[in-house]
Design an enzyme around this catalytic site. Structure first.
Site, PDB file in Angstrom:
ATOM      1  N   HIS A   1       3.792  11.922   4.095  1.00 25.18           N
ATOM      2  CA  HIS A   1       4.380  10.701   4.676  1.00 25.18           C
ATOM      3  C   HIS A   1       4.697   9.637   3.647  1.00 25.18           C
ATOM      4  CE1 HIS A   1       3.441  11.648   8.972  1.00 25.18           C
ATOM      5  NE2 HIS A   1       2.483  12.366   8.414  1.00 25.18           N
TER       6      HIS A   1
ATOM      7  N   LYS B   1       6.288  -4.594  11.081  1.00 23.44           N
ATOM      8  CA  LYS B   1       5.786  -3.417  10.354  1.00 23.44           C
ATOM      9  C   LYS B   1       4.648  -3.899   9.472  1.00 23.44           C
ATOM     10  CE  LYS B   1      10.020  -2.904   8.772  1.00 23.44           C
ATOM     11  NZ  LYS B   1      10.391  -1.506   8.953  1.00 23.44           N
ATOM     12  N   ARG B   2       3.878  -2.988   8.890  1.00 27.00           N
ATOM     13  CA  ARG B   2       2.827  -3.418   7.977  1.00 27.00           C
ATOM     14  C   ARG B   2       3.421  -4.258   6.847  1.00 27.00           C
ATOM     15  NH1 ARG B   2      -2.618  -1.512   8.747  1.00 27.00           N
ATOM     16  NH2 ARG B   2      -2.953  -2.328   6.664  1.00 27.00           N
TER      17      ARG B   2
ATOM     18  N   LYS C   1       8.325  -2.763   1.506  1.00 27.63           N
ATOM     19  CA  LYS C   1       9.099  -2.982   2.731  1.00 27.63           C
ATOM     20  C   LYS C   1       9.927  -4.272   2.644  1.00 27.63           C
ATOM     21  CE  LYS C   1       5.675  -0.585   5.656  1.00 27.63           C
ATOM     22  NZ  LYS C   1       6.391   0.516   6.340  1.00 27.63           N
TER      23      LYS C   1
ATOM     24  N   THR D   1       9.747   4.523  11.754  1.00 31.58           N
ATOM     25  CA  THR D   1       9.897   4.951  13.148  1.00 31.58           C
ATOM     26  C   THR D   1      10.238   3.742  14.019  1.00 31.58           C
ATOM     27  OG1 THR D   1       7.491   4.846  13.289  1.00 31.58           O
ATOM     28  CG2 THR D   1       8.483   7.035  13.112  1.00 31.58           C
TER      29      THR D   1
ATOM     30  N   LYS E   1      13.000   3.050  17.251  1.00 38.59           N
ATOM     31  CA  LYS E   1      12.686   2.367  18.514  1.00 38.59           C
ATOM     32  C   LYS E   1      13.686   1.245  18.771  1.00 38.59           C
ATOM     33  CE  LYS E   1       7.896   3.535  17.620  1.00 38.59           C
ATOM     34  NZ  LYS E   1       6.683   3.098  16.893  1.00 38.59           N
TER      35      LYS E   1
END
Ligand code: 26Q
Length: 813
Positions: A357, A548-549, A554, A658, A662
């Site tokens: 992952h 998100k985290r 990111k 992911t 969504k």
């Protein structure tokens, strides 16, 4: 086995019976929590007959099944999902109304089981939903953490972590089975012995704990199937503390108990840069040893011929966290079952498959051999033997290419001797998969390139997916209704049917109704945030969401620089406030408690919000909202309300994502880089319905190759300079320049994730967003096309890909 009748009267009767006899209160005396527990019990009773049927059927069939091994399951609330799966929502609602109870009120009482950090844990939860819905024989195995992911609060804008006591008010969805406990050993030493002329090894452990299974129902959607999620909880073995107790040391006995029970006490809140903590390795071994023991002893029939194990099971490794299962199965086969090494290895290699992952080197798990040797001495020996045999084969194939051999070895030497779990998983697994096309390609080309050469055909891709039950049906009931009206029922389990919506994108009346659904979802979110956090969502703003985290890769900082730029344009007079597109920027993010930079970025987001939200010059056209404790429950409210989805990681860093799926499925447009599954989203929805920006992965590589000096980007772009200077000036820290100085310096002089290099392109893409939003009807058309074209991202499709490419476990009816 009686199954309560699926009628309103039957439901009322069963509910009252549960309230009286299980909870022990009368309706008039009952608290809301009593009512919630009785309701959960009623749904549980209804599912029970199917569950027992399914366990019997899976036992009888002896078909090949999947054991999904995952240290995390980020389940979200259970009540609504179980009502939906069993078609009981309306019945329950009417039955409760007869008792003067509002179903909606009881829903809110459930504390979600947050037994995961983020994407990987939520993926596991989506997968067990799809496995049950498709009807694949399967068990999910994991850990019943007593405390899940921490509850996040903010004090003066800074993250504070509180324990998540999710079990405190009762746990109606679980079934403990202490009689099926497994004994799990640790420590001690190994020895060899002579067994009728054969030299064998055995492990003499130093201490044991008991692993007690707790079963959870995993109902399939409208198919009468119920699978099992089995989570393990650690308790002290009686033999262990009895001995100490008899020695008269009462305090030591209690301490021993605490020591054992620590193993399943708390989820580690890190989701990268693993710290190599001993307790974490204990957790990993604890749950996989219990799971393998349980499968071999309780799921397989007595006397099953283990030579045929690959015909009955595939153990899917959710990242490297359960990889210690590989030497564990070898130990059981060789030491306990007296199988020949080579035969055992051939079986083991067929029984495992590994999902990777990540692409971040620092996220690849390694365990120091001294730690491994202390905790699991026999497993370390087995790993060494696996490695010796493997490197021998590498030598045969590639000659004495020492560099290559060192690079491929399962045991690494730097900075200290340690076991590389990804290498072990790759050597042991029948297949290795990445989680999006780009990610799988990069695994093959870079991270695990030598292994791809050595094991042709072993590497494959399975692009992630999300369950449409939870993330469309439950989270967005109005959109679900609109889709069903347009396409008929059936799309929930066949999500490619959403394609049928393409035709409706051209229909003005449909567009109007679609836009009304979005507006309704914004209103619903506004109500939730007002009630939950006292926050104000302006329903006429473009809702721009990044949830998100918190991670540097990111790039929450990139979005923050956009916000500061917009703010700076107004206060410096470069742009009139009235020319700014009204936007609400919504963040949700938890930072690992030890990740200082991530925590500092959270602080800065809150600080910018404080200033921007209250500055009258902005005329209320820019709002920054950061509700604390983003979790699955909040996601279900936020995602359906979003207009714009921020998926802005540096290309080559986000394995898949992911959340991106969504959002698209709920009709948000994406602003994103060419990273992870964004690539596939863009291919499906079309360039014109996606705001692409930033360097591609090869461009990132090229930028590094020619030398990256972020300060040059700062110098070259006046708006960037101005925004960074504003942060550095203390404008968001009461004039104190020191508070956010580390963030600013890091961006200027290091910037590992190239925020400054992508800034210009990002700002231009955001301008295109504003322009597009100015035409609401065209925007809605794009949003509809996003929904219509992303049915591919159902986790049902992911599971079918796993079945075809990796597991070969057909559904059973
Ligand atoms: C490992 C060892 C010690 C402590 C913690 C960990 C640990 C825990 C969790 C390491 C990693 C994780 C979680 C990783 C994760 O969530 N990865 C995400 O997986 C998603 C599902 O495939 C992808 O969509 C995301 O791109 C990826 O970041």
């Amino acid at each position: 086995m009686t199954s309560p009748p699926a009628s309103v009267d039957g439901f009322v009767k069963q509910f009252l019976q549960n309230l009286n006899f299980d909870i022990g209160v009368s309706l008039s005396e009952s608290s809301k929590n009593d009512q919630y527990l009785a309701l959960a019990g009623t749904v549980r009773d209804y599912l029970m007959a199917r569950w027992l049927d399914d366990q019997r059927r899976q036992g009888d069939l002896q078909a090949k099944g999947v054991c999904y091994l995952s240290a995390e399951y980020l389940l979200g609330r259970q009540l609504d999902n179980n009502l939906l799966a069993s078609r009981l929502t309306d019945i329950a609602s009417d039955a409760l109304a007869q008792c003067g109870i509002d179903l909606d009120e009881l829903r809110q009482l459930e504390v979600e089981p947050g037994l995961g950090n983020g994407g990987l844990g939520r993926l596991a939860a989506c997968f067990i939903d799809s496995l049950a819905t498709i009807g694949v024989p399967s068990i999910g195995y994991g850990i019943r953490y007593e405390y899940g992911i921490f509850r996040q609060t903010f004090e003066d804008g800074q993250q504070v972590e509180q324990p998540d006591a999710w079990l405190a008010l009762g746990s109606p969805w679980e079934f403990p089975h202490p009689e099926a406990a497994q004994q799990i050993s640790f420590g001690g030493h190994t020895e060899t012995y002579d067994d009728d002329g054969v030299t064998r090894s055995r492990w003499i452990p130093g201490w044991n704990v008991q692993a007690v299974p707790y079963n959870y129902m995993v109902p399939g959607y409208h198919n009468g199937r119920v699978n099992t999620l089995r989570l393990w909880s650690a308790v002290a073995t009686s033999a262990f503390d009895l001995r100490i107790f008899n020695s008269g040391d009462y305090e030591e006995a209690v301490r021993a108990q605490t020591f054992a029970e620590n193993i399943s006490k708390v989820l580690y809140p890190e989701d990268s840069t693993p710290q190599g903590k001993e307790l974490r390795l204990q957790q990993q071994y604890f749950f996989v040893a219990a799971s393998i023991g349980d499968f071999l002893e309780n799921v397989l029939a007595d006397g099953y011929d283990l030579a045929k194990l690959p015909e009955r099971v595939i153990f899917q490794l959710n990242d490297t966290h359960p990889v210690i299962a590989v030497p564990e199965l070898m130990r059981v086969l060789v030491d306990d079952k007296h199988m020949e090494w080579d035969a055992a290895w051939a079986i083991t290699q067929q029984c495992f498959a590994y999902t990777c992952h990540t692409l971040l080197p620092e996220a690849l798990e390694v365990w120091p051999v001294d730690l491994l040797g202390r905790l699991l001495p026999r497993h370390l020996e087995i790993i060494y033997r696996i490695n010796d045999d493997f490197l021998e084969e590498v030598r045969e194939r590639f000659g004495d290419d020492e560099l290559r051999i060192r690079a491929m070895s399962i045991v690494g030497e730097h900075p200290f001797r340690s076991v590389r779990m990804a290498h072990l998983a790759t050597v042991a697994g029948s297949k290795v998969n990445g989680v999006a096309e780009l990610h799988s390609q990069l695994l093959r080309d870079k991270v695990l390139h030598d292994f791809d050469e050595f094991f042709p055909g072993k590497f494959t891709n399975v692009t992630n997916g999300v369950t449409p039950r939870r993330f469309i049906r439950l989270a967005n009931p109005d959109l679900a209704g609109l889709i069903t009206e347009a396409l008929g029922a059936g799309w929930t389990v066949d999500l490619e049917r959403l394609r049928g919506l393409e035709a409706f994108a051209a229909d003005p009346e449909f567009r109007e109704r679609f836009a009304a659904v979005k507006a309704g979802n914004k209103r619903r979110l506004a109500a939730v945030l007002r009630e939950r956090d006292g926050l104000d969502v302006s329903e006429d703003h473009l809702l721009d969401v990044m949830v998100k985290r918190l991670h540097e890769y990111k790039r929450q900082m990139l979005q923050l620089l956009h916000i500061v730029t917009q703010y700076d344009r107004v206060v410096s007079g470069r742009v009139a406030a009235s020319d700014i597109t009204p936007r609400t920027f919504l963040f949700g993010a938890k930072a690992a408690p030890g990740y200082a930079m991530a925590k500092s970025i959270i602080h800065l987001i809150n600080a910018v919000g404080e200033v921007v939200n209250d500055d009258p010059r902005v005329e209320g056209r820019l709002k920054v909202l950061f509700p604390p404790n983003y979790n699955v429950t909040l996601a279900e409210r936020v995602i359906p309300a979003a207009d714009l989805s921020e998926q802005i990681s540096l290309a080559g860093k986000e394995a898949s994502g992911t959340g991106n799926m969504k959002f698209a499925l709920n009709g948000a447009l994406t602003i994103g880089t060419d990273d992870g599954a964004n690539v596939e989203i863009r291919e499906l929805v079309g360039d014109e319905n996606f705001f692409l920006f930033g360097m591609s992965e090869p461009e990132v590589e090229a930028q590094w190759a020619k030398g990256y000096r972020p300060a040059e980007f700062y110098q070259a772009d006046a708006e960037l300079r101005s925004a960074m200077d504003l942060i550095a000036s203390g404008a968001f820290s009461g004039g104190d320049r020191s508070v956010f100085e580390p963030i600013v310096s890091n961006l200027l002089y290091d910037d590992r994730f190239m925020v400054l290099a992508d800034y210009g392109s990002y700002i231009r893409a955001q301008a295109k967003v504003d322009a597009a939003y100015a035409d609401p009807d065209a925007w809605t058309r794009s949003a509809i096309l996003n929904v219509a074209r992303t049915g591919f991202f159902s986790s049902d499709r992911s599971i079918r890909d796993y079945i075809d490419r990796i597991w070969h476990t057909p559904p059973v009816s």
